[in-house]
Design a protein around this motif. Structure first.
Motif, mmCIF file in Angstrom:
data_model
loop_
_atom_site.group_PDB
_atom_site.id
_atom_site.type_symbol
_atom_site.label_atom_id
_atom_site.label_comp_id
_atom_site.label_asym_id
_atom_site.label_seq_id
_atom_site.Cartn_x
_atom_site.Cartn_y
_atom_site.Cartn_z
ATOM 1 N N THR A 52 4.807 23.977 19.356
ATOM 2 C CA THR A 52 5.283 22.677 19.818
ATOM 3 C C THR A 52 5.087 21.658 18.710
ATOM 4 O O THR A 52 4.439 21.933 17.700
ATOM 5 C CB THR A 52 4.516 22.235 21.074
ATOM 6 O OG1 THR A 52 3.103 22.192 20.764
ATOM 7 C CG2 THR A 52 4.730 23.195 22.234
ATOM 8 N N SER A 53 5.625 20.470 18.915
ATOM 9 C CA SER A 53 5.482 19.434 17.899
ATOM 10 C C SER A 53 5.456 18.061 18.558
ATOM 11 O O SER A 53 6.278 17.764 19.422
ATOM 12 C CB SER A 53 6.646 19.503 16.904
ATOM 13 O OG SER A 53 6.555 18.477 15.936
ATOM 14 N N VAL A 54 4.479 17.256 18.136
ATOM 15 C CA VAL A 54 4.386 15.865 18.573
ATOM 16 C C VAL A 54 4.234 14.995 17.333
ATOM 17 O O VAL A 54 3.347 15.239 16.501
ATOM 18 C CB VAL A 54 3.187 15.643 19.518
ATOM 19 C CG1 VAL A 54 3.084 14.171 19.903
ATOM 20 C CG2 VAL A 54 3.331 16.506 20.770
ATOM 21 N N ASN A 55 5.118 14.011 17.186
ATOM 22 C CA ASN A 55 5.078 13.105 16.031
ATOM 23 C C ASN A 55 5.057 13.869 14.715
ATOM 24 O O ASN A 55 4.277 13.565 13.810
ATOM 25 C CB ASN A 55 3.875 12.172 16.133
ATOM 26 C CG ASN A 55 3.945 11.266 17.341
ATOM 27 O OD1 ASN A 55 5.033 10.865 17.761
ATOM 28 N ND2 ASN A 55 2.802 10.954 17.927
ATOM 29 N N GLN A 82 -2.810 20.652 26.206
ATOM 30 C CA GLN A 82 -2.235 20.149 24.961
ATOM 31 C C GLN A 82 -0.773 20.556 24.826
ATOM 32 O O GLN A 82 0.081 19.742 24.475
ATOM 33 C CB GLN A 82 -3.038 20.673 23.764
ATOM 34 C CG GLN A 82 -2.558 20.129 22.426
ATOM 35 C CD GLN A 82 -3.196 20.838 21.248
ATOM 36 O OE1 GLN A 82 -3.122 22.060 21.139
ATOM 37 N NE2 GLN A 82 -3.838 20.086 20.377
ATOM 38 N N THR A 85 1.407 18.671 27.439
ATOM 39 C CA THR A 85 1.620 17.290 27.013
ATOM 40 C C THR A 85 2.642 17.224 25.879
ATOM 41 O O THR A 85 3.506 16.339 25.838
ATOM 42 C CB THR A 85 0.289 16.665 26.561
ATOM 43 O OG1 THR A 85 -0.651 16.716 27.640
ATOM 44 C CG2 THR A 85 0.476 15.219 26.133
ATOM 45 N N ALA A 86 2.542 18.190 24.948
ATOM 46 C CA ALA A 86 3.481 18.234 23.826
ATOM 47 C C ALA A 86 4.900 18.487 24.316
ATOM 48 O O ALA A 86 5.853 17.856 23.845
ATOM 49 C CB ALA A 86 3.052 19.312 22.833
ATOM 50 N N ALA A 88 6.134 17.745 27.244
ATOM 51 C CA ALA A 88 6.619 16.532 27.907
ATOM 52 C C ALA A 88 7.118 15.516 26.886
ATOM 53 O O ALA A 88 8.077 14.777 27.139
ATOM 54 C CB ALA A 88 5.504 15.936 28.764
ATOM 55 N N HIS A 89 6.466 15.485 25.729
ATOM 56 C CA HIS A 89 6.845 14.554 24.665
ATOM 57 C C HIS A 89 8.087 15.038 23.923
ATOM 58 O O HIS A 89 8.978 14.245 23.586
ATOM 59 C CB HIS A 89 5.674 14.395 23.689
ATOM 60 C CG HIS A 89 5.971 13.503 22.523
ATOM 61 N ND1 HIS A 89 5.841 12.136 22.587
ATOM 62 C CD2 HIS A 89 6.400 13.772 21.263
ATOM 63 C CE1 HIS A 89 6.169 11.606 21.418
ATOM 64 N NE2 HIS A 89 6.519 12.577 20.602
ATOM 65 N N ASN A 90 8.136 16.336 23.655
ATOM 66 C CA ASN A 90 9.242 16.919 22.886
ATOM 67 C C ASN A 90 9.512 18.322 23.418
ATOM 68 O O ASN A 90 8.779 19.261 23.107
ATOM 69 C CB ASN A 90 8.884 16.971 21.400
ATOM 70 C CG ASN A 90 9.994 17.599 20.564
ATOM 71 O OD1 ASN A 90 11.078 17.894 21.058
ATOM 72 N ND2 ASN A 90 9.710 17.830 19.281
#
Length: 213
Positions: A52-55, A82, A85-86, A88-90
C-alpha cells in the motif's frame, strides 16, 4: 561472521513460459498457476505481499489470499489496521506472490473495494473460534505495553462470548482487489526470465505483452 551476499545465487531451470501458454484473462491464468502450486503442495501457497502507499510512502506485509472469483482477489483484515487505514486513503494497491519451488512470481495491481457485510460475515463465521476471538482482541497496529495486554483481553472476550456465537466485529472484514495490471514471471537460465504483462484497457479488454527480463 561476514556474509558475502553477492555469492548467494541460484539458476532457474525448471520451465519456460510462452505466449501460447497464457490464458487471455489474467484471472484465468492465475487460477491455472495456482492449481499447479496446490498440486505441488507448497507451504503457505496463498501467502502474498500486499503493498500500500500513503503520501508516496510504500508499505508491504504478508497477508493470505482467501478468495478468487471472476472479479478479483479477496483478503480479510482489520479495517483500522495500518493497511486498512492506507487502503482508505489510497485504494490502489499491489499483490506479489512468489513460489520459489516452481520458480514463479506473479504481480497484481489494481483498485481495492470492500466486500459486502454479508460476504464478510460468511467468511468470519467460517473461521476457527480462536481466530474469531482474535479479531476482537487485537486492535491491530496499535502500540501495546506487553503481551499480557493481549492475554488479559482474550480472557475478557472469552467470558463475554462464552456459550454463544461470536459476531463479526464491525472493524473487521474483507476486500477485493480488482486488477487492471498483472505480470507473470517464470525463472529461466542466465537471468533471461520469461515475463508477460496483462493490461486492461478502458473498454475492459486485456492486452498481453512480453517484457524484457
Amino acid at each position: 561472521m561476514k556474509i558475502d551476499l553477492a555469492k548467494i545465487r541460484n539458476d532457474y531451470t525448471l520451465n519456460g513460459l510462452q505466449r501460447a501458454d497464457l490464458s487471455q484473462n489474467p484471472l484465468d491464468q492465475f487460477q491455472k498457476w495456482f492449481s499447479e502450486v496446490l498440486s505441488a503442495e507448497i507451504t503457505e501457497a496463498n501467502a502474498m505481499v500486499l503493498s500500500t502507499s500513503v503520501n508516496h510512502r510504500p508499505s508491504g506485509r504478508i497477508v493470505l489470499l482467501k478468495g478468487l472469483d471472476a472479479y478479483g482477489f479477496v483478503f480479510f483484515t482489520n479495517y483500522l489496521s495500518q493497511k486498512g487505514t492506507a487502503i482508505a486513503h489510497n485504494p490502489l494497491v499491489s499483490l506479489t506472490f512468489f513460489w520459489k519451488e516452481l520458480e514463479r512470481q506473479v504481480r497484481i495491481e489494481g483498485k481495492v473495494e470492500k466486500l459486502s457485510e454479508s460476504d464478510s460475515d460468511e467468511y468470519f463465521h467460517s473461521r476457527p473460534r480462536g481466530s474469531q476471538l482474535g479479531a476482537w482482541v487485537s486492535h491491530q497496529s496499535e502500540v501495546i505495553d506487553s503481551r499480557e495486554v493481549l492475554d488479559r483481553k482474550l480472557v475478557e472476550i472469552e467470558k463475554r462470548f462464552e456459550g454463544q456465537p461470536i459476531p463479526r466485529p464491525s472493524h473487521w472484514g474483507g476486500y477485493r482487489l480488482l486488477p487492471d495490471y498483472a505480470e507473470f514471471w517464470q525463472g529461466r537460465p542466465s537471468r533471461l526470465h520469461d515475463r508477460f504483462a496483462y493490461e486492461l484497457d478502458k473498454n475492459g479488454n486485456w492486452s498481453i505483452s512480453r517484457l524484457s527480463p
